[in-house]
Design a protein around this motif. Structure first.
Motif, short mmCIF file in Angstrom:
data_model
loop_
_atom_site.label_atom_id
_atom_site.label_comp_id
_atom_site.label_asym_id
_atom_site.label_seq_id
_atom_site.Cartn_x
_atom_site.Cartn_y
_atom_site.Cartn_z
N GLY A 162 -4.33 7.71 -13.36
CA GLY A 162 -4.98 6.94 -12.31
C GLY A 162 -4.11 5.84 -11.74
O GLY A 162 -4.30 5.43 -10.59
N ALA A 163 -3.13 5.35 -12.52
CA ALA A 163 -2.30 4.25 -12.05
C ALA A 163 -1.48 4.64 -10.82
O ALA A 163 -1.30 3.85 -9.90
CB ALA A 163 -1.39 3.77 -13.17
N MET A 164 -0.99 5.87 -10.81
CA MET A 164 -0.18 6.30 -9.65
C MET A 164 -1.04 6.38 -8.40
O MET A 164 -0.57 6.11 -7.29
CB MET A 164 0.51 7.64 -9.94
N ILE A 165 -2.31 6.75 -8.56
CA ILE A 165 -3.21 6.83 -7.41
C ILE A 165 -3.58 5.42 -6.93
O ILE A 165 -3.61 5.13 -5.73
CB ILE A 165 -4.48 7.62 -7.78
N ALA A 166 -3.84 4.53 -7.88
CA ALA A 166 -4.14 3.14 -7.52
C ALA A 166 -2.96 2.50 -6.79
O ALA A 166 -3.14 1.79 -5.79
CB ALA A 166 -4.48 2.34 -8.78
N TRP A 167 -1.74 2.76 -7.28
CA TRP A 167 -0.57 2.17 -6.64
C TRP A 167 -0.37 2.71 -5.23
O TRP A 167 -0.09 1.94 -4.29
CB TRP A 167 0.69 2.42 -7.48
N ALA A 168 -0.51 4.01 -5.06
CA ALA A 168 -0.39 4.57 -3.71
C ALA A 168 -1.45 3.98 -2.80
O ALA A 168 -1.20 3.69 -1.62
CB ALA A 168 -0.52 6.10 -3.77
N GLY A 169 -2.65 3.78 -3.35
CA GLY A 169 -3.71 3.15 -2.57
C GLY A 169 -3.35 1.73 -2.17
O GLY A 169 -3.60 1.30 -1.04
N ALA A 170 -2.75 0.98 -3.10
CA ALA A 170 -2.34 -0.39 -2.79
C ALA A 170 -1.26 -0.41 -1.71
O ALA A 170 -1.29 -1.24 -0.79
CB ALA A 170 -1.84 -1.07 -4.06
N GLU A 171 -0.29 0.50 -1.83
CA GLU A 171 0.79 0.56 -0.84
C GLU A 171 0.22 0.83 0.55
O GLU A 171 0.69 0.29 1.56
CB GLU A 171 1.77 1.66 -1.23
N ARG A 172 -0.81 1.67 0.61
CA ARG A 172 -1.42 1.98 1.90
C ARG A 172 -2.32 0.85 2.40
O ARG A 172 -2.35 0.54 3.59
CB ARG A 172 -2.19 3.30 1.81
N LEU A 173 -3.07 0.26 1.49
CA LEU A 173 -3.99 -0.79 1.90
C LEU A 173 -3.26 -1.98 2.51
O LEU A 173 -3.71 -2.53 3.53
CB LEU A 173 -4.83 -1.24 0.70
N VAL A 174 -2.15 -2.40 1.92
CA VAL A 174 -1.43 -3.55 2.47
C VAL A 174 -0.79 -3.22 3.81
O VAL A 174 -0.40 -4.13 4.56
CB VAL A 174 -0.34 -4.06 1.49
N ARG A 175 -0.70 -1.95 4.15
CA ARG A 175 -0.20 -1.53 5.47
C ARG A 175 -1.35 -1.29 6.45
O ARG A 175 -1.13 -0.79 7.55
CB ARG A 175 0.66 -0.27 5.33
N GLY A 176 -2.55 -1.58 6.01
CA GLY A 176 -3.70 -1.48 6.90
C GLY A 176 -4.29 -0.10 7.02
O GLY A 176 -5.08 0.17 7.93
N GLN A 177 -3.94 0.79 6.10
CA GLN A 177 -4.44 2.16 6.19
C GLN A 177 -5.57 2.38 5.20
O GLN A 177 -5.37 2.39 3.98
CB GLN A 177 -3.34 3.17 5.92
N VAL A 178 -6.76 2.57 5.74
CA VAL A 178 -7.93 2.90 4.93
C VAL A 178 -8.60 4.13 5.52
O VAL A 178 -8.24 4.58 6.61
CB VAL A 178 -8.93 1.72 4.86
N ASP A 179 -9.56 4.67 4.81
CA ASP A 179 -10.17 5.93 5.23
C ASP A 179 -11.67 5.80 5.42
O ASP A 179 -12.32 4.95 4.81
CB ASP A 179 -9.86 7.03 4.20
N LYS A 180 -12.20 6.67 6.24
CA LYS A 180 -13.63 6.71 6.50
C LYS A 180 -14.35 7.41 5.35
O LYS A 180 -13.77 8.22 4.63
CB LYS A 180 -13.90 7.41 7.82
N SER A 181 -15.63 7.14 5.24
CA SER A 181 -16.40 7.69 4.13
C SER A 181 -16.62 9.19 4.25
O SER A 181 -17.03 9.84 3.27
CB SER A 181 -17.77 6.99 4.03
N ASN A 182 -16.32 9.76 5.41
CA ASN A 182 -16.48 11.21 5.58
C ASN A 182 -15.17 11.96 5.38
O ASN A 182 -15.07 13.14 5.73
CB ASN A 182 -17.07 11.53 6.94
N PHE A 183 -14.16 11.30 4.81
CA PHE A 183 -12.88 11.97 4.55
C PHE A 183 -13.13 13.17 3.64
O PHE A 183 -13.75 13.05 2.59
CB PHE A 183 -11.90 11.01 3.90
N ALA A 184 -12.65 14.34 4.06
CA ALA A 184 -12.93 15.57 3.32
C ALA A 184 -11.84 15.87 2.29
O ALA A 184 -10.65 15.64 2.54
CB ALA A 184 -13.03 16.75 4.29
N ALA A 185 -12.25 16.35 1.12
CA ALA A 185 -11.30 16.78 0.09
C ALA A 185 -10.45 17.93 0.61
O ALA A 185 -10.93 18.79 1.36
CB ALA A 185 -12.05 17.20 -1.16
N ARG A 186 -9.19 17.96 0.20
CA ARG A 186 -8.25 18.96 0.70
C ARG A 186 -7.55 19.64 -0.48
O ARG A 186 -6.61 19.08 -1.06
CB ARG A 186 -7.21 18.30 1.61
N PRO A 187 -7.98 20.84 -0.85
CA PRO A 187 -7.34 21.53 -1.97
C PRO A 187 -5.87 21.83 -1.70
O PRO A 187 -5.08 21.92 -2.63
CB PRO A 187 -8.17 22.81 -2.11
#
Length: 358
Positions: A317-342
């Protein structure tokens, strides 16, 4: 979004690990792991010799809430302290991805914090920035059960795939060889253990695509050669098994050395003046013979080899949290209807700050 310290809850459920972590990203770009909880499902899948998607998804449903609670407790934080919630949205087993992403959506909505849908491969790609503060650009070699790729990492969301497997991933090939030889699951550590006792020269296994200039991999033919050798030598003695494992591993090492040399040459040609950095991620990086070979080839090209701690190379989970942090500080967030992508290639058009996000 920019602030002195960003704290992210990360959730990973793309395969057979149920994982959650809390990671902090400082204003200067450095970070550290506040907690990292991983529950493996090895026992659930051992009898089948591989991961069963439905069993994996059901296990995620059963355990994920508990794992998230453990991650918060271990970090001594509550939901009020979280700045965003990140979760793997693909690629991976769709049932498991849906469990993690749906949970993250619910948490983000309940605590009124941003959702960040993370590409699993981006989590691997950016881990070295968490552990080693590696600057861009760098070359990523991802070798895991599901992926074998060379990726040029220019920035967050800016990736160029230079090579990939045209059939089996390397970790998958290790697992299938172990299954052929009745060594158990997961196969990588078992094959490595037996290879240490074997004669790598006894069996002359092929080195697929070794003379090709492209940076792609192929392990299907090598796997078939192992099966044919095992059938010809049956019934197998312990020496036979050890020699087959040693020969297989030797072939893999030869391919990786050649491909890494080619990739490092390309890096030097296309990015003249840039320090050459090779980041290795994925569970196969734990193999000692492969690690020694990569150190050797990096030295030949005056490249810095960065291998994050093994608990952060395998799914977590740490790698996912870190990627999320890298994106969040760049202003990139997602909508609640974001679809899973296999299926979600790391070099797809929507990996940057594009219209898929908002």
């Amino acid at each position: 979004m920019s602030q002195a310290r960003t704290i992210i809850l990360g959730i990973e459920t793309s395969c057979d690990e149920t994982a959650a972590a809390i990671v902090a990203r400082n204003g200067d770009g450095t970070g550290h792991v506040l907690s990292n909880i991983v529950r493996t499902q090895l026992d659930e899948h051992k009898a089948f010799g591989g991961v069963v998607p439905e069993i994996a998804a059901r296990s995620h449903v059963q355990w994920l809430d508990h794992i998230v609670a453990q991650a918060l407790d271990a970090a001594d934080l509550g939901y009020k302290d979280i700045d965003g919630v990140a979760a793997t949205a693909g690629p991976g087993l769709i049932g498991g991805v849906l469990v993690g992403l749906t949970t993250a959506k619910a948490i983000a909505k309940a605590i009124h914090k941003p959702l960040i849908a993370v590409n699993h491969l981006e989590g691997h790609a950016l881990t070295a920035r968490l552990t080693n503060n590696v600057p861009f650009p760098f070359l990523l070699l991802l070798v895991s059960g599901g992926h074998s790729q060379f990726v040029l990492v220019r920035d967050v969301g800016d990736y160029e795939r230079w090579g990939t497997t045209i059939d089996d991933a390397l970790g998958e090939a290790f697992d299938k060889v172990a299954k052929m030889l009745n060594l158990g699951f997961p196969g990588g550590p078992k094959v490595e253990e037996w290879a240490k006792k074997g004669d790598a020269k006894r069996f002359k296994f092929p080195r697929p695509l070794l003379k090709e200039k492209r940076l792609d991999f192929s392990f299907s033919g090598l796997k078939t050669a192992v099966r044919l050798a095992a059938e010809a030598a049956a019934p197998l003695s312990d020496k036979d098994v050890a020699d087959i494992c040693a020969g297989f591993q030797s072939a893999v090492v030869a391919v990786l050395q050649k491909r890494c040399g080619q990739a490092l040459e390309r890096f030097a040609d296309e990015l003249p003046g840039e320090p050459i950095r090779l980041v290795v991620a994925g569970g196969v990086a734990a193999n000692q013979e492969i690690g020694d070979a990569l150190h050797k080839v990096a030295g030949q090209y005056d490249a810095e080899l960065i291998v994050p701690p093994m608990n952060l190379c395998t799914d977590n989970g740490a790698m996912i949290a870190w990627a999320g942090a890298e994106r969040l500080v760049r202003g990139q967030v997602d909508k609640s209807n974001f679809a899973a992508r296999p299926r979600w290639p790391l070099d797809s058009d929507d990996m940057g700050l594009g219209d898929a996000h908002g």
